[in-house]
Scaffold this active site. Structure first.
Site, PDB file in Angstrom:
ATOM      1  N   GLU A 828       0.702  -1.265  -0.002  1.00 13.82           N
ATOM      2  CA  GLU A 828       0.043   0.106   0.122  1.00 13.82           C
ATOM      3  C   GLU A 828       1.036   1.183   0.023  1.00 13.82           C
ATOM      4  OE1 GLU A 828      -3.207   0.018   2.824  1.00 13.82           O
ATOM      5  OE2 GLU A 828      -3.562   2.264   2.923  1.00 13.82           O
ATOM      6  N   ARG A 906      -7.399   3.089  14.177  1.00 14.64           N
ATOM      7  CA  ARG A 906      -8.318   2.028  14.056  1.00 14.64           C
ATOM      8  C   ARG A 906      -8.374   0.872  15.186  1.00 14.64           C
ATOM      9  NH1 ARG A 906     -11.542  -0.362  10.133  1.00 14.64           N
ATOM     10  NH2 ARG A 906     -11.190   1.056   8.436  1.00 14.64           N
ATOM     11  N   GLU A1287     -10.811  -7.614   4.868  1.00 18.65           N
ATOM     12  CA  GLU A1287      -9.970  -7.547   6.161  1.00 18.65           C
ATOM     13  C   GLU A1287     -10.979  -8.345   7.389  1.00 18.65           C
ATOM     14  OE1 GLU A1287      -7.567  -3.846   6.385  1.00 18.65           O
ATOM     15  OE2 GLU A1287      -9.532  -3.268   5.694  1.00 18.65           O
TER      16      GLU A1287
END
Ligand SMILES: Cc1cc2nc3c(=O)[nH]c(=O)nc-3n(C[C@H](O)[C@H](O)[C@H](O)COP(=O)(O)OP(=O)(O)OC[C@H]3O[C@@H](n4cnc5c(N)ncnc54)[C@H](O)[C@@H]3O)c2cc1C
Ligand code: FES
Ligand code: FES
Length: 1355
Positions: A828, A906, A1287
């Protein structure tokens, strides 16, 4: 050191005459004859196939024999047996020169999409066994080689064939399922498909009959569609090769390379003469040791002696008292011979053979065993050799020869003279090993304990042999041999001597343990670490042996103590059971148009090409004519100032074209992700081991890599910060420190009946995408234009950083991504580390430049999942209801911010997992350390956040003496509850997932059975856990929640889609074609996606956050709808026309048949300051129940069963979604139970390849695996009522971790220890064993912290 040039006068039959030129190497590849006049002894078969023959189907995943991506089949005619041999090997370790008169079959040789797929290729594709496809050719070839030898294999044969293959995407289940159809067991769940019946009786998405399950489908593929397998149709062995092999005259071979000479003598005499002349020459048979030394340890061996032609070295001779194996006998051949002996000889004679076979069962994978020689294992003298302990315990004899004669030596501790050293003189070679029959009163056992069962290197390996005075239980002779306990394989002589003359009973056991604890001690700083565990293992394994021998003595009628039934399971040898599985999903509605493929389990669009090796990955792009190769120069220090860089040595290396350092960057040297806090190339300072300092560009990969290693750098070292604890102590944090708080914490704790505190560390994880980072940069020659082929999830980010580094506007840089061989978040942001450097090099030289990182470089440089440390204080009521939680997270971010801010956020967003906690505070610290920057990894901090939640949840239950499941259920979120970040949970399906999981798994019955099992077994324990998950879907950075698409309709009616997402195996392109097909109302066969590129869809977000189908699907829908609208008038005019008619009509009417689509997620945006706004568009939910069995004595565990219920909304493609669930689950299983990155206290990553870093293998799948996609759960927030899936399921693997913890609790209870205890992740064998405190662990206490420097530290 001896130089290659000086070896030019060798290689004739006597080893004395001169021969300057190379011989011809003759071999066949896919039926075609190849005569290589100057084969390079340093070249591997893999490089030859890929670079010289352009056969890129065979992949490079590790170059060390650990992943199987490079598997090919070799066939040779064996003259003395007149047999044709077919066997799978690793092309990455096979020297090209070893292939004389061999036929090589690669994946391209057995089938192709254009020609016809071979059934092995077709079945893996159609059974959804290929996601990114990078492992697929290797798996195909392992299966193919198995079938060539055995057209009707058993499941067990197949599982053995795959021991040496890894897949990071699929979770293995679909591969086994597809290939089961070749086995005797017949492609069936074996009747264990639970209440849904047999998997094969439910083909073609069959629906169950009952009213309530009317939409339930249970088959993802239809085996009746498979082409039949006809073994008689296989490619034949080349007739010319047969003739050449049969007619071969004695003739030695000699191949000269730049640095190495390969000599293949034809007789023993010649061999011995050569060895006499070149005492430093390496003897190479399988090259599985030497190949790894040359590749990764920079060893140069100027002379290689290959004894393949010498019959004496491969001979097997049966003698009066045993079997003599020539040293070059392969391990596979040895196993065949020993198995035959076991079948034909009386059992008492074969105790040693059985022990060798037991070690061979777990020795590497088939590809290695097929080439590795027994002599190679002995002569490597590795302290963790698996065979040497058996040979030593059994008293094997070795025959050593040199030109002057031979001598026989006993294989004991006198033979191994030091770390990887033996008593052999340099001129000598090992001729053979004699393995004796066992005696009537002799018992032998062998044990291997490694982090992973399959294809792993031992932590401790042992063999024990006891001989009794006939008719008694009195020990006459005892040999206890251990590997992994010293620099060599050792005998516990003192202990053995003490026990001689003693009866086999409890007193002997006591004495043995006390004595061995003393004798088998280890320095607390010993390489490999795990000191307490390794010491305990020696005792535990002896105890197993003790029990096994007791049983055998009783069977012989001796009056020794009985092994009570509770101890029996300690003597069982672990052999895996064949797995079975069930998949359940919602069938499409009756009446759905056949052309509408949404909701159907259609195959990944590239699966066929992946299975044939035709799918093109970045490094498969053919070489440009003037292309160069780049290798990185990286820091060996964690924190230092660079004093000087000396390239003089490297400049002298052949092929070097140029060096690159920070000054060579024409634009900006600044890099990074959300914050630009990095450099492209280090500027005076390095902040981690692996920090990129510069690069070398050379003509070939080997030359570039050699030169990079020759660059000398002087450093002035600074104190590094490596671990989270060091960061806390020095307050080394990035800002800001985030807090999410809701309710009144103080009041909450006040009202609590109990308050408990705890902590947990969760280790990091390496992505281990099978395809490492790769970039090919091609300058376009004008206006600063540059085209890059990159394996990246983030084309736009790559484009921006390359443009910045080159100092050109972004519009001059095109980044193209066809597909990746896996990403998982690892591609990423960190891919730009490489792509910017490669682009700078290409720009400087105005020539194409390529670099694919080696596995060890990739692991060293690119970071992984953040290790986390969590501290908590939890308040709860007597009922188990949690009323207050204060939790603090520390994530090890490494040397730059990268995406760490969002990752810790997160973790906070998931700190309560799926539970309602009215008063809560979570704080997240980002530790600035001198590790390579950690980055995105599937789950993005969420799993770490939830893992800590499950730790306090388990503590609460344990402290109340309640079942964790009862407490979890009690605290589960219900509809209308709101999260700590004030998001109301409206469409919640947690309770439905929970209830379905409880009933499908048969939790209650399992719990009862487990309790009974645990009462009946002292040394194996079972455990169970049910864990829920709730995962927020959206990028937490608001601006990223957007996507674009471009759709062209061509005049022939074919449609080309482009969107912002990249394909990394997750099936995004397949789903996008399904979406476009439904919107446009045309069959998917008319639609194509070629690639992702920055010049078609600009300004894209990385393919991440599980949101790509949602975002890109909606953008594509938008574009397709625009086009449909434009076609509307032509449809209206010609309602009976075809799609092609309308398209043509529109074209002739000058209507644009190209449209852009765009989408941004509505109604989201969260503010940390005010704790308000919607953080997520919606949540994905799931629940898993897992059952495990642990071996309390060794710490190994078996995954017995897992049942997953996952809410993916209305699945766009159940096969792909179930693939994601299973793949994520297995990755989570690795994270929580297996994968361990080891760092030295100085910040050096010690685990840099599949040899030392273990991801789950085929054998780690739960024996029973049920995956059910929740039915009737449409989601109104995403395309066609679907949900994100990439995920969310990963965390469900924590059910295995907590099942292990449950089992450990049962073991601890036996030692009188109850209540909460800390168990860090992963629940490795070491942690499990150490937590099962008992009489053996007590004898091996931990050295006091601070009194020694450990080999590795918990970062
Ligand atoms: C992926 C992988 C997994 C592995 N797993 C295991 C495992 O589970 N357990 C384990 O114990 N090992 C393991 N190994 C180590 C290795 O495979 C074995 O040691 C193997 O037996 C070596 O045999 P070889 O023929 O390939 O050796 P080579 O690499 O060809 O040679 C190894 C060494 O032995 C010397 N040698 C070989 N034959 C002779 C001879 N006749 N006389 C004198 N010297 C000789 C060579 O000079 C060389 O130094 C693994 C290796 C790999 C790459
Ligand atoms: S590339 Fe050969 S085994 Fe991994
Ligand atoms: S499909 Fe196996 S590694 Fe990707």
């Amino acid at each position: 050191m001896e130089r290659a040039q000086e070896t030019g006068n060798m290689g004739d039959r006597t080893g004395t005459k001169t021969r300057s030129g190379s011989d011809e190497l003759i071999f066949f590849v896919n039926g075609k004859k190849i005569v290589e006049k100057n084969p390079d002894p340093e070249m591997t078969l893999l490089t030859y196939l890929r670079r010289k023959l352009g056969l890129t189907g065979t992949k490079l995943g590790c170059a060390e024999g650990g992943c199987g991506a490079c598997t090919v089949m070799l066939s040779r005619y064996q003259t003395h047996t007149k047999q044709l041999l077919h066997y799978a090997i690793n092309a990455c370790l096979a020297p090209l020169c070893s292939l004389h008169l061999v036929a090589v079959t690669t994946v391209e040789g057995i089938g192709s999409v254009a020609r016809k797929l071979h059934p092995v290729q077709e079945r893996i594709a159609k059974a959804h066994g290929s996601q990114c496809g990078f492992c697929t050719p290797g798996i195909v070839m392992s299966m193919y080689a198995l079938l060539r030898n055995n057209p009707t294999p058993m499941m067990a044969d197949m599982e053995e064939a795959f021991q040496g293959n890894l897949c990071r995407c699929t979770g293995y289940r679909p591969i086994l399922e597809g290939y089961k159809t070749f086995t005797v067991e017949g492609g069936c769940c074996g009747g264990r498909g639970q209440k849904n019946g047999c998997c094969m009786s439910n083909v073609n998405g069959a629906q169950n009959g009952s009213e309530e399950q009317i939409n339930e489908a249970t088959s993802l593929f239809n085996p009746t569609e498979f082409a039949p397998f006809d073994p008689t149709q296989e490619v034949i062995f080349p007739p010319e090769l047969m003739t050449l092999s049969k007619d071969r005259k004695p003739h030695s071979l000699c191949f000269h390379g730049e640095r190495m000479t390969w000599l293949q003598p034809d007789s023993l005499d010649e061999f011995l003469n050569l060895k006499w002349k070149h005492p430093d020459a390496r003897v190479v048979v399988g090259n599985t040791e030497v190949g790894v030394e040359v590749k990764f340890k920079n060893m140069v061996y100027p002379v290689i002696l290959a004894p393949t032609f010498i019959p004496e070295l491969s001979a097997v001779t049966h003698t009066e008292d045993g079997i003599v194996f020539g040293a070059a006998c392969t391990l596979s051949h040895m196993a065949v011979v020993l198995r035959q002996a076991v079948e034909s000889l009386p059992p008492h004679k074969t105790e040693v053979f059985l022990a060798v076979l037991e070690q061979l069962r777990w020795f590497a994978g088939v590809q290695i065993r097929n080439v590795a020689a027994v002599g190679g294992n002995i002569m490597t003298a590795s302290p963790i050799s698996d065979l040497n302990p058996v040979f030593m315990a059994a008293g094997c004899k070795l025959t050593l020869v040199d030109k002057d004669g031979s001598r026989e030596v006993q294989m004991d501790d006198g033979f191994f003279t030091g770390y990887r050293r033996t008593a052999l003189r340099p001129q000598q070679i090992l001729l053979s090993i004699h393995i004796p029959y066992s005696k009537k009163t002799q018992f032998v056992s062998a044990y291997k304990q490694s982090p992973r069962r399959e294809d792993d290197i031992s932590i401790v390996t042992a063999a024990m042999s006891v001989t009794f005075t006939p008719g008694t239980d009195v020990v006459e002779n005892l040999r206890l041999s251990f590997g992994g306990m010293a620099p060599t394989t050792v005998l516990a002589k003192k202990t053995a001597n003490r026990l001689i003359g003693r009866p086999w009973g409890e007193e002997l056991l006591e004495e043995a343990c006390n004595s061995m604890a003393e004798e088998m001690s280890l320095d607390p700083s010993v390489p490999g670490g795990m000191v307490t565990y390794r010491r305990t293992l020696t005792l535990s394994l002896f105890y197993k042996f003790y029990l096994t021998v007791l049983q055998k003595l009783r069977l012989q009628g001796l009056k020794v103590a009985e092994v009570t039934s509770v101890c029996l399971s300690a003597t069982e040898v672990h052999h895996p059971e064949t797995p079975s599985s069930v998949q359940i999903y919602q069938a499409v509605a009756k009446g759905q148009n056949q052309d509408d493929v949404v909701g159907r389990p259609i195959m990944h669009l590239s699966a066929m090409k992946q299975a044939t090796g035709e799918a093109v990955y970045c490094d498969d792009v053919p070489l440009y004519e003037n292309e160069l190769y780049l290798s990185l120069i990286t820091s060996s220090k964690a924190h230092a100032r660079i004093l000087s860089i000396d390239t003089s040595g490297a400049e002298r290396c052949p092929g070097v074209v140029c060096f690159l350092f920070a000054d060579d960057i024409p634009g900006s040297n600044t890099a990074g992700s959300l914050k630009f806090d990095e450099t492209v190339l280090a500027d005076g300072e390095v902040t981690c081991v692996g920090h990129i300092i510069g690069a070398v560009v050379a003509k070939t990969q080997l030359q570039a890599q050699r030169a990079a290693k020759a660059v000398r750098i002087e450093y002035e070292e600074r104190q590094p910060v490596i671990t989270i604890q060091e960061a806390i102590a020095t307050q080394s944090f990035y800002q800001p420190i985030r807090t999410i708080q809701k309710g009144d914490l103080e009041l909450g704790f006040k009202h609590a009946d109990h308050i408990l505190e705890g902590e947990m560390h969760i280790g990091g994880q390496e992505h281990f995408y099978l395809e490492t980072n790769v970039t090919l940069a091609v300058p376009r020659g004008e206006d600063g234009e540059m085209e890059l082929f990159v394996s990246t999830q983030a084309p736009t980010h790559t484009q921006s950083l390359v443009a910045m580094a080159l100092g050109v506007p972004a519009n001059r840089v095109v980044v193209r991504v066809k597909r990746m061989g896996g990403g998982f978040g690892g591609k990423e942001s960190r891919t730009t580390l490489l792509s910017t450097v490669v682009a700078v090099a290409a720009n400087k030289l105005k020539r194409p430049v390529r670099c694919m990182l080696d596995r060890d470089e990739d692991m060293l440089i690119t970071g992984g999942r953040h290790p986390f440390y969590g501290k908590y204080k939890v308040g709860f009521l007597n009922s188990g209801r949690v009323v207050a939680l204060d939790v603090t997270y520390y994530g090890n971010a490494g040397n730059s911010m990268d995406l760490s801010q969002a990752i810790v956020e997160r973790a906070l967003f998931h700190m309560e997992n799926s539970y309602r906690v009215p008063n809560i505070r979570g704080r997240g610290f980002l530790c600035r350390t001198n590790l390579p920057s950690n980055t995105a990894f599937r789950g993005f901090g969420g799993p770490q956040g939830m893992m800590v939640a499950e730790s306090w949840m388990t503590d609460v239950a344990q402290s109340l003496g309640k079942s964790p499941e009862e407490v979890r259920r009690l605290n589960l979120y219900m509809k209308g509850d709101s999260t700590p970040f004030n998001q109301v949970l409206d469409q919640i399906t947690l309770d439905r997932c929970w209830d379905e999981c409880m009933s499908r798994s048969g939790y209650q019955q399992r719990r009862i059975a487990i309790d009974l099992y645990n009462r009946q077994n002292r040394w194996t324990k079972r455990g169970i856990a049910v864990v829920p998950t709730k995962f927020g879907i959206s990028f937490t950075a608001l601006f990223l929640n957007q996507a674009g698409a471009l759709v062209h309709i061509y005049t022939d009616g074919s449609v080309l889609l482009t969107h912002g997402g990249t394909e990394m195996g997750q099936g995004l392109h397949t789903k996008m074609v399904q979406v476009a097909s439904r919107v446009l109302g045309i069959p998917s066969s008319k639609i194509h996606i070629s690639e992702t590129s920055t010049n078609t869809v600009p300004n894209t977000s990385a393919t991440a956050a599980s949101a790509s189908s949602d975002l890109n699907g909606a953008a594509l829908k938008n574009a397709c709808e625009i086009l449909l609208k434009r076609l509307e008038p032509f449809k209206a005019k010609n309602p009976n026309g075809t799609w092609e008619d309308w398209v043509k009509a529109a074209y002739f009417d000058r209507v644009s048949l190209s449209a852009n689509g765009f989408y941004k997620t509505p109604d989201i945006g969260y503010d940390f300051e005010t704790n308000s706004g919607r953080a997520f568009s919606y949540f994905s939910y799931g629940v898993a129940c897992s059952e495990v069995e642990i071996d309390c004595l060794t710490g190994s565990h078996k995954n017995l069963s897992t049942t997953i219920v996952m809410d993916v909304g209305n699945s766009l493609n159940p096969a792909i979604d179930i693939g994601q669930v299973e793949g994520a689950f297995m990755q989570g299983l690795g994270l929580f139970t297996l994968e361990e990155l080891h760092y030295s206290p100085q910040g050096v990553l010690l685990t840099r390849g599949p040899g030392s870093y273990k991801i789950p293998a085929f054998g780690d799948i739960p024996t029973q695996l049920t995956v059910s996609l929740l039915r009737d759960a449409p989601n109104d927030k995403a395309i066609f009522a679907s949900k994100a899936v990439g995920e969310p399921p990963l965390f469900l693997a924590s059910s295995v971790f907590y099942a292990i913890k449950d089992a450990i609790s049962a073991a601890r209870a036996e030692s009188g220890i109850t209540g909460p205890f800390r168990l860090d992740s992963p629940a490795s064998a070491e942690r499990i064993r150490n937590a099962c405190s008992d009489r053996f662990t007590k004898l091996c206490p931990l050295a006091e912290a601070g009194t020694f420097i450990p080999w590795s530290v918990q970062v």
